[in-house]
Write an enzyme that holds these catalytic residues in place. Structure first.
Site, PDB file in Angstrom:
ATOM      1  N   GLY A  43       0.817  -1.217   0.000  1.00 23.61           N
ATOM      2  CA  GLY A  43       0.000   0.000   0.000  1.00 23.61           C
ATOM      3  C   GLY A  43       0.847   1.262   0.000  1.00 23.61           C
ATOM      4  N   CYS A  44       1.888   1.266   0.803  1.00 22.06           N
ATOM      5  CA  CYS A  44       2.742   2.457   0.916  1.00 22.06           C
ATOM      6  C   CYS A  44       3.501   2.715  -0.378  1.00 22.06           C
ATOM      7  CB  CYS A  44       3.698   2.312   2.099  1.00 22.06           C
ATOM      8  SG  CYS A  44       2.805   2.153   3.667  1.00 22.06           S
ATOM      9  N   THR A  45       3.901   1.644  -1.047  1.00 20.36           N
ATOM     10  CA  THR A  45       4.597   1.775  -2.334  1.00 20.36           C
ATOM     11  C   THR A  45       3.634   2.330  -3.380  1.00 20.36           C
ATOM     12  OG1 THR A  45       6.114  -0.013  -1.787  1.00 20.36           O
ATOM     13  CG2 THR A  45       5.862   0.515  -4.124  1.00 20.36           C
ATOM     14  N   ALA A  48       3.113   6.068  -2.628  1.00 17.12           N
ATOM     15  CA  ALA A  48       4.308   6.859  -2.967  1.00 17.12           C
ATOM     16  C   ALA A  48       4.487   6.966  -4.480  1.00 17.12           C
ATOM     17  CB  ALA A  48       5.542   6.236  -2.327  1.00 17.12           C
TER      18      ALA A  48
END
Length: 151
Positions: A43-45, A48
């Protein structure tokens, strides 16, 4: 989550290169301040990379993107390099800013309860006032939502 219309808490944190950043130095610019749980997770990738793809549009609108997590400077550097992220990642291992922005919360994951960063994004105006606050954001949708919020 902090209220829209309130002054954004001041901060001083190191980025992925170890350079210190303060909210005050961005006075006169809009700031997208987004809090995320962990570098190099799915999710964070996605979030970003979504900000990275739209980065030229954010800069056209006079906005700065700052990502914050409790990962180390070294972890942020690896994350930035791996995905060629064109914006600043701030390291907050002591959770000073994470807690000041009220994003350290109880989370439930597969029935297990633990404390962690709830994915939250703030839009801070040129005067340092919160204009938009979104919590429990969907990683994939958040960059486009914030671009639209800039008008």
């Amino acid at each position: 989550m902090l209220e829209v219309g309130t002054k954004a808490p001041a901060f001083s944190l190191p980025d992925q290169n170890g350079t210190m950043h303060t909210l005050e130095e961005y006075r006169g610019k809009k700031v997208i301040l987004y809090f995320y749980p962990k570098d190099n997770t799915a999710g964070c990738t996605k979030q970003a990379c979504g900000f990275a793809e739209r980065y030229p549009q954010f800069t056209e609108k006079g906005a700065v993107i700052l990502g914050v997590s409790k990962d180390s400077v070294k972890s942020h550097k690896n994350f930035e390099t791996k995905y060629e992220l064109p914006f600043t990642l701030l390291s907050d291992p002591e959770r000073q800013v994470i807690e000041a922005y009220d994003v350290w919360k109880e989370k439930k994951n597969y029935g297990k309860v633990s404390m962690g960063v709830v994915r939250t994004t703030y839009l801070i105006d040129e005067e340092g006032v919160i204009q938009k606050a979104m919590d429990k954001v969907k990683a994939a949708d958040n960059p486009q939502q914030m671009l639209e919020a800039l008008g």
